[in-house]
Design a protein around this motif. Sequence first.
Motif, mmCIF file in Angstrom:
data_model
loop_
_atom_site.group_PDB
_atom_site.id
_atom_site.type_symbol
_atom_site.label_atom_id
_atom_site.label_comp_id
_atom_site.label_asym_id
_atom_site.label_seq_id
_atom_site.Cartn_x
_atom_site.Cartn_y
_atom_site.Cartn_z
ATOM 1 N N PHE A 23 -13.235 0.568 26.334
ATOM 2 C CA PHE A 23 -12.432 -0.452 26.656
ATOM 3 C C PHE A 23 -12.288 -0.511 28.112
ATOM 4 C CE2 PHE A 23 -9.378 -0.782 22.719
ATOM 5 C CZ PHE A 23 -10.374 -1.318 22.044
ATOM 6 N N HIS A 64 -10.167 4.302 25.170
ATOM 7 C CA HIS A 64 -8.985 4.199 23.893
ATOM 8 C C HIS A 64 -9.360 5.121 22.702
ATOM 9 C CE1 HIS A 64 -7.328 2.230 20.467
ATOM 10 N NE2 HIS A 64 -6.378 2.047 21.485
ATOM 11 N N TYR A 101 -3.330 -2.441 29.664
ATOM 12 C CA TYR A 101 -4.416 -2.260 28.806
ATOM 13 C C TYR A 101 -3.928 -2.498 27.439
ATOM 14 C CZ TYR A 101 -1.255 1.735 28.331
ATOM 15 O OH TYR A 101 -0.265 2.684 28.031
#
Length: 233
Positions: A74, A64, A94
Amino acid sequence: MKKYLLLVILGGIIFSLIGCSSPTAGSSTESDVNLESVNEFLNNSGDLGPGSIANKVSIIPFQHIDGPKNESDFYAFVNFEYKARDYIKYQVTYLSCTCRSAAENYWQTAYVELSLPNTNNPDDVVIKYLSYDQDPSEHYLGGFWGDSSPTPAGVTYDIFKDQYIDYFQGKESSYIQTLSTMWDIETSDYTLGEGRSDLTIDTFTGSSVSANNIIRIINSLLDYHSQNEFFHE
């Protein structure tokens, strides 16, 4: 003497208990836990995956990037995967925008179709379809836009959809891999195509979190896609 014997006996009991709790050969330890084992567990411990009535699911790594360009490791969730004749359909969920309060830190889902090229070369994979709402049939909502609309810079989801998301459809993996953020996109490439000559990537400068993480999640999904057995036959 009795106290001494009692201490010896207690020591022996404690030692045996410690020995029983120690990992043995073949037992699971923290070092054994990785994405491969987690994904195997998800698809084999319940009624998900091949041979079941539900599609395979997976967790994939996702790097990220926020507005100030800080990067974080992440994970994203491939919560739908279906192999057709010459492509695979995915849903991947996400977290993109992290500038909102925790009460509004919604995740979003991309619906993506990635080709299975005749060359069996992952670099030749083409993004057949990318959407944060309807699938190609326009009958099902395969995606969900969880970021702000409009963004603090005033960019709505419809602008993202028509000007930015549409740009990636038809692009090959070899090109997407050269991109890390929206600023890696050349103006000459971005304005190429019917109705795009007046567009500018600067439209999304104040909305870079959404724009950049679209690139990041596509790259993560392409990496996952390249691990499909099709490319290793």
